[in-house]
Enzyme design. Sequence first.
Site, short mmCIF file in Angstrom:
data_model
loop_
_atom_site.label_atom_id
_atom_site.label_comp_id
_atom_site.label_asym_id
_atom_site.label_seq_id
_atom_site.Cartn_x
_atom_site.Cartn_y
_atom_site.Cartn_z
N LYS A 250 0.85 -1.20 0.00
CA LYS A 250 0.00 0.00 0.00
C LYS A 250 0.88 1.25 0.00
O LYS A 250 1.67 1.46 0.92
CB LYS A 250 -0.92 0.00 1.23
CG LYS A 250 -1.72 1.30 1.42
CD LYS A 250 -2.67 1.23 2.62
CE LYS A 250 -3.34 2.57 2.90
NZ LYS A 250 -4.20 2.54 4.09
N ASP A 255 -2.35 10.02 3.98
CA ASP A 255 -3.77 9.69 4.11
C ASP A 255 -4.46 10.69 5.03
O ASP A 255 -4.39 10.60 6.25
CB ASP A 255 -3.92 8.26 4.67
CG ASP A 255 -5.39 7.85 4.78
OD1 ASP A 255 -6.25 8.56 4.22
OD2 ASP A 255 -5.66 6.81 5.41
N LYS A 262 -9.86 12.80 8.45
CA LYS A 262 -9.52 12.23 9.75
C LYS A 262 -9.63 13.31 10.83
O LYS A 262 -9.16 14.43 10.63
CB LYS A 262 -8.10 11.67 9.74
CG LYS A 262 -7.97 10.36 9.01
CD LYS A 262 -6.57 9.80 9.11
CE LYS A 262 -6.44 8.51 8.33
NZ LYS A 262 -7.19 7.39 8.89
N ASP A 273 1.60 5.99 5.67
CA ASP A 273 0.61 5.09 5.06
C ASP A 273 1.13 4.43 3.78
O ASP A 273 0.40 3.72 3.10
CB ASP A 273 -0.70 5.86 4.79
CG ASP A 273 -1.93 4.98 4.97
OD1 ASP A 273 -1.81 3.92 5.60
OD2 ASP A 273 -3.00 5.37 4.46
N ASP A 332 -12.09 7.20 3.72
CA ASP A 332 -10.89 6.89 4.52
C ASP A 332 -10.52 5.41 4.42
O ASP A 332 -9.46 5.01 4.85
CB ASP A 332 -11.12 7.31 5.98
CG ASP A 332 -9.82 7.45 6.76
OD1 ASP A 332 -8.74 7.42 6.11
OD2 ASP A 332 -9.88 7.58 7.99
N GLU A 334 -9.43 3.83 1.96
CA GLU A 334 -8.91 3.98 0.60
C GLU A 334 -7.88 2.90 0.24
O GLU A 334 -7.72 2.57 -0.93
CB GLU A 334 -8.26 5.37 0.44
CG GLU A 334 -6.82 5.51 0.96
CD GLU A 334 -6.66 5.29 2.46
OE1 GLU A 334 -7.66 5.38 3.18
OE2 GLU A 334 -5.53 5.01 2.91
N ARG A 336 -7.78 -0.31 0.63
CA ARG A 336 -8.31 -1.50 -0.04
C ARG A 336 -8.65 -1.23 -1.50
O ARG A 336 -8.63 -2.13 -2.32
CB ARG A 336 -9.51 -2.04 0.76
CG ARG A 336 -10.69 -1.13 0.82
CD ARG A 336 -11.63 -1.48 1.97
NE ARG A 336 -11.10 -1.08 3.27
CZ ARG A 336 -11.72 -1.28 4.43
NH1 ARG A 336 -12.88 -1.92 4.47
NH2 ARG A 336 -11.17 -0.89 5.56
N1 BES Z 1 -4.37 4.31 6.95
C1 BES Z 1 -5.52 4.02 7.71
C2 BES Z 1 -5.29 2.94 8.76
C3 BES Z 1 -4.39 3.27 9.89
C4 BES Z 1 -4.89 3.76 11.08
C5 BES Z 1 -3.03 3.05 9.79
C6 BES Z 1 -4.05 4.04 12.13
C7 BES Z 1 -2.18 3.33 10.85
C8 BES Z 1 -2.68 3.83 12.01
C9 BES Z 1 -6.65 3.55 6.80
O1 BES Z 1 -6.66 4.04 5.51
C10 BES Z 1 -7.93 3.96 7.44
O2 BES Z 1 -8.12 5.11 7.62
N2 BES Z 1 -8.76 2.99 7.77
C11 BES Z 1 -10.00 3.23 8.41
C12 BES Z 1 -11.04 2.35 7.74
C13 BES Z 1 -12.45 2.62 8.18
C14 BES Z 1 -12.92 3.94 7.63
C15 BES Z 1 -13.32 1.50 7.68
C16 BES Z 1 -9.87 2.87 9.88
O3 BES Z 1 -9.26 1.86 10.19
O4 BES Z 1 -10.36 3.64 10.71
ZN ZN Z 2 -4.80 4.61 4.75
ZN ZN Z 3 -7.66 5.93 5.33
#
Ligand code: BES
Ligand code: ZN
Ligand code: ZN
Length: 483
Positions: A250, A255, A262, A273, A332, A334, A336
Amino acid sequence: MHPSISQSKKIRSGQNIVFIAGKPEELPGDHFSAKELQYIRKEFKDSKRDFFTFNNLDQWLFVRFIREDKNEYKILEEMRKAGDLLGKTISDQKIKEIVLYNCTGSKNTIIAFTEGLSLGSYSFRKYKTEKEKDTLKGPFPENIGVYSAGLGKNDLTELSVIIEAVFRCRTLINEPNSFLSATVFAREVKQMAKECGAKADVLDKKKIEALQMGGLLAVNRGSLDPPTFPVMEWKPANAVNKKPYVFIGKGVVFDSGGMNLKPGDSMSTMKDDMSGAAAVACAVYAIAKMKLPVYVVGLMPATDNRPGPKAVVPGDIIRMHNKLTVEVLNTDAEGRLILADAITYAKKYDPALVIDLATLTGSAVRAVGKFGIVAMEEDAENELGLLKESGWRVYERLVEFPSWEEYGELIKSDLADLKNVGPGEGGAITAGKFLQKFAEFPFIHLDIAGPAFLENADSYRGKGGTGVGVRLLVDFIRNITKK
Ligand code: BES
Ligand code: ZN
Ligand code: ZN
């Protein structure tokens, strides 16, 4: 800069030495006085002391004892940490040259110690002003000699490559988005490929559009910078495999969450990220530099994720590279979307196995924290078993989450084929399930969101980008060559 590591064939007088031993009886007699030895023996026995320092004006002598444990992996990790701890004294005292003297019978022990000492010496100083740089002039140590029986010809050169690869990975992660756009990331990958003899090719925006990678393009829509998709390929003539191992990383260079911005402080570390993509690039780099006889490919879809007038908004329905439609309910989620397109793209290599590495979910962080990588597999049970073993060896441990089909039901959309988020619970698993829908080959998903980036140093893993995944993948591939 990483310390240079080489074999010491003999010990010269006046050298700074670290003796690594199981017990005082193993220490060579000619470096300590009878009085010193007596002192060591007594302290070792009565106070269970295992670290000694002797500063003899022109020479530092250190002694580190390693006590037995039934679990070899734990011993090796203890050694890495001991190496890192010694490194603190070495840099405090600005010691440039050190010889590690192995008094134990085990070469793995000394290699682990060297690894911990080297990895712990990393620092990212690019944005410090010159003046401050000078006062810190390192690295400490600059040269590590290893004096040990049983070292193979390649042991230390391979270790050096691994250290270098992890350092490069950490630096890529630590670089902020103000430097590392998707375009610059692709340029860095090309440069690394050139250095290690691998092939590199970068799919640019035009090509990504032509391939109809709707996931990568959707995430990129709010951005001012175009997406990139660097591909690295190491295909040696003597490869033991016909079908490649494909690694996918990834590469979200920043992000923000996109339109689902966020909140609060949760954005502050999101330059990390792209840790998965960095790990993939640096693992392929190391594998190629070691000339391991294994055919591997690295795929690194890259973009930032931002809000903007053209950004994808919740409710949008997009069409992916494999033609499936996805309802984007949260921008967010993104990672996947860009990974799914890369997974589809991997099919053209007819892979033996695909492994993706991604800082994919906060859910994985909450489940296992910084100590573990969340792993899921489909049709790759044996391979995941081997990867778990590698995880223990390098201490980047895997914890398996289920791939039960019920989780797949949770990401079915009413309007499209899939939606990009499930309900709150089981978030790391539904994310992995989403990716599996695009895999038509043995597939392992690794969510590295917990260990990828540390806000406080954890021994040799340091602060900031850790480089998790590099040593894991390299060990996994190396192990294949030994079978
Ligand atoms: N990059 C984040 C995941 C992440 C969170 C990495 C904290 C490192 C530390 C990812 O893109 C994300 O924001 N995921 C969301 C998904 C949700 C919206 C379904 C998450 O995990 O909150
Ligand atoms: Zn991310
Ligand atoms: Zn994200």
